[in-house]
Scaffold this active site. Structure first.
Site, PDB file in Angstrom:
ATOM      1  N   LYS A   1     -40.343  13.411  60.900  1.00 44.19           N
ATOM      2  CA  LYS A   1     -40.997  14.412  61.890  1.00 44.19           C
ATOM      3  C   LYS A   1     -42.105  15.015  62.291  1.00 44.19           C
ATOM      4  CE  LYS A   1     -37.270  13.174  65.327  1.00 44.19           C
ATOM      5  NZ  LYS A   1     -36.012  12.704  64.579  1.00 44.19           N
TER       6      LYS A   1
HETATM    7  C1  LIG Z   1     -35.680  11.730  65.063  1.00 41.39           C
HETATM    8  C2  LIG Z   1     -34.857  10.466  63.974  1.00 41.39           C
HETATM    9  C3  LIG Z   1     -34.634   9.696  64.314  1.00 41.39           C
HETATM   10  C4  LIG Z   1     -34.654   8.200  66.111  1.00 41.39           C
HETATM   11  O1  LIG Z   1     -35.539   8.627  66.106  1.00 41.39           O
HETATM   12  P1  LIG Z   1     -36.234   8.662  67.273  1.00 41.39           P
HETATM   13  O2  LIG Z   1     -37.432   8.342  67.902  1.00 41.39           O
HETATM   14  O3  LIG Z   1     -35.609   9.642  68.432  1.00 41.39           O
HETATM   15  O4  LIG Z   1     -35.914   6.695  67.724  1.00 41.39           O
HETATM   16  C5  LIG Z   1     -33.776   8.833  63.594  1.00 41.39           C
HETATM   17  N1  LIG Z   1     -33.703   9.211  62.430  1.00 41.39           N
HETATM   18  C6  LIG Z   1     -32.926  10.281  61.855  1.00 41.39           C
HETATM   19  C7  LIG Z   1     -33.103  10.740  60.537  1.00 41.39           C
HETATM   20  C8  LIG Z   1     -34.571  11.132  62.553  1.00 41.39           C
HETATM   21  O5  LIG Z   1     -35.332  12.824  62.390  1.00 41.39           O
END
Ligand SMILES: *Cc1c(COP(=O)(O)O)cnc(C)c1O
Length: 433
Positions: free
Chosen positions: A115
């Site tokens: 993210k």
């Molecule tokens: C945020 C996240 C997810 C989920 O992703 P989405 O876009 O909410 O489906 C999966 N794995 C990790 C490590 C994350 O940080």
């Protein structure tokens, strides 16, 4: 490019307005008013581009040059990527030649979360818009997190002059590493609030603040979850980049007018990352198929395999970033797979209130089955041990690979697989093999 609500009853907004808006007033999600198709002749040129150049091309499609002049957009992207510790930003690793398995390394940002790219970009974007206002405003970002979002947001917003970040996390339910990442920063605009309760309790508080419109406007609240279109838009870049790096690897046997087909397997929670992959396909990237990988919280797997969207009880797992009851981006997905039918979206929202479920009409369901495959991986099956990948994976990534192994035909040699890899510090609980 303007933005509309999936429910069709809100005014069209500019990109800048959408980025600060959160949900539309009619309760819907903002989406671009059309999804452009990138012609093949342009797509081909992506093959020789770096990550930042591809990012610039993709983001340019969604941001009007009158809102952000192109030189400014380039600078925002450049500032964003300068925080990454790898020259390729998200390098691709070929880990299994037999399976032709590739891993996209999404952990080279400052908090090691995938993210980071979105949070760094949002921090710079918010700052850019706020700084150029004639009366400089301060905004408050309020969010809830048990890990990745929190750490990435702290890195993205610390030192931003016009932004206060308030982050709620469930006390004692965040991994040690990420708790430290969130709470050990000294910047005065970062405010951590530990809640005695669950992540859902934190989310409820945040939701309550946003629903109180007086509070929301007087404190200028802004959201950083995937309700914010910018999050989805940014993650589209990953898929273009990965796709073309694979083409490059195979360029010796590349035929003109023909790309190697690529399948993506995506560990999913709120369905933001997977939706971004679908938007990449809608933009014209010839993705063969999209494998949606879930843990026991399998609402999207059940939807993609049976055409029924229905909540279940939440199960806490080793992959906490995927522990969700509802996939927040489902509404955007529904809007796109029904050919942007906002009447259908409104009906579905109503059905969800009345029957607690949404049933997809067979023609639409059959249409998406061509593109979407899915699997739910149960932690009792120890996905980490089950995958044949010769590298150590964190549980989220392992689920992506285990799902691909389950779904793909036994000889997947003809296509390439890319599974976004998450860093191991997202582990919330110790893993004992
Ligand atoms: C945020 C996240 C997810 C989920 O992703 P989405 O876009 O909410 O489906 C999966 N794995 C990790 C490590 C994350 O940080």
């Amino acid at each position: 490019m303007k933005y509309i609500s999936t429910r069709g009853h809100s005014a069209r907004l500019k990109f800048e307005q959408v980025v600060f808006a959160g949900l539309a007033p009619d309760g819907g999600f903002y989406v671009p008013d059309h999804v452009p198709t990138i012609p093949f002749s342009i797509l081909e040129t992506f093959q020789s581009m770096r990550f930042d150049e591809i990012a610039f091309e993709i983001l340019s499609l969604f941001i009007d040059p009158n809102e952000i002049p192109r030189d400014d957009l380039r600078k925002i992207i450049c500032d964003t990527l300068s925080k990454f510790d790898h020259p390729f930003i998200t390098p691709l690793r070929h880990v299994d030649a037999d399976q032709d398995l590739w891993i996209l390394e999404l952990f080279h940002g400052p908090s090691l979360s995938f993210k980071d790219f979105a949070m760094q970009f949002l921090g710079n974007l918010f700052d850019y818009f706020l700084q150029r206002k004639s009366i400089v405003e301060r905004i408050c970002i309020v969010g809830a997190s048990n890990g990745d979002i929190g750490s990435a947001a702290v890195e993205g917003f610390k030192n931003k002059k016009h932004i206060e970040l308030f982050l709620l996390h469930p006390l004692g339910k965040v991994s040690h590493v990420q708790e430290k990442q969130m709470t050990s920063v000294k910047e005065e605009n970062i405010h951590n609030i530990a809640i005695k309760g669950s992540l859902d309790d934190c989310r409820d508080i945040v939701k309550g603040l946003f629903e109180d419109s007086h509070f929301r406007y007087s404190h200028k609240l802004a959201a950083i979850n995937t309700v914010n279109w910018a999050r989805i838009m940014i993650e589209i870049v990953y898929y273009f980049y990965a796709f073309f790096r694979i083409q490059e690897y195979h360029s010796s046997d590349l035929e003109i007018q023909h790309f190697r087909s690529v399948r993506f397997s995506i560990p999913s929670g709120s369905f933001g990352n997977a939706l971004a992959c679908y938007y990449a396909k809608l933009l014209g990237l010839p993705i063969h198929s999209i494998i949606v990988a879930t843990n026991e919280n399998d609402i999207m797997h059940r939807f993609l395999s049976k055409g029924i969207y229905e909540k279940n009880v939440l199960i806490e797992t080793m992959s906490p970033a995927m522990d969700i009851q509802t996939a927040s981006n489902f509404e955007r997905f529904l809007f796109e797979i029904t050919n942007r039918d906002s009447a259908f979206v409104n009906q579905s929202v109503h059905r969800m209130d009345v029957d607690r479920k949404i049933v997809l009409p067979p023609p639409i369901f059959n249409g998406i089955k061509e593109v979407f495959k899915s699997a739910a991986i149960n932690q009792k099956q120890y996905p980490i041990m089950a995958t044949k990948a010769p590298i150590l994976l964190d549980p989220h990534s392992a689920i992506g690979i285990a799902a691909a192994e389950r779904v793909l035909p036994s000889n997947p040699k003809s296509t390439k697989l890319v599974c976004p890899r998450r860093p191991s510090c997202t582990w919330a609980r110790p893993f004992i093999p």
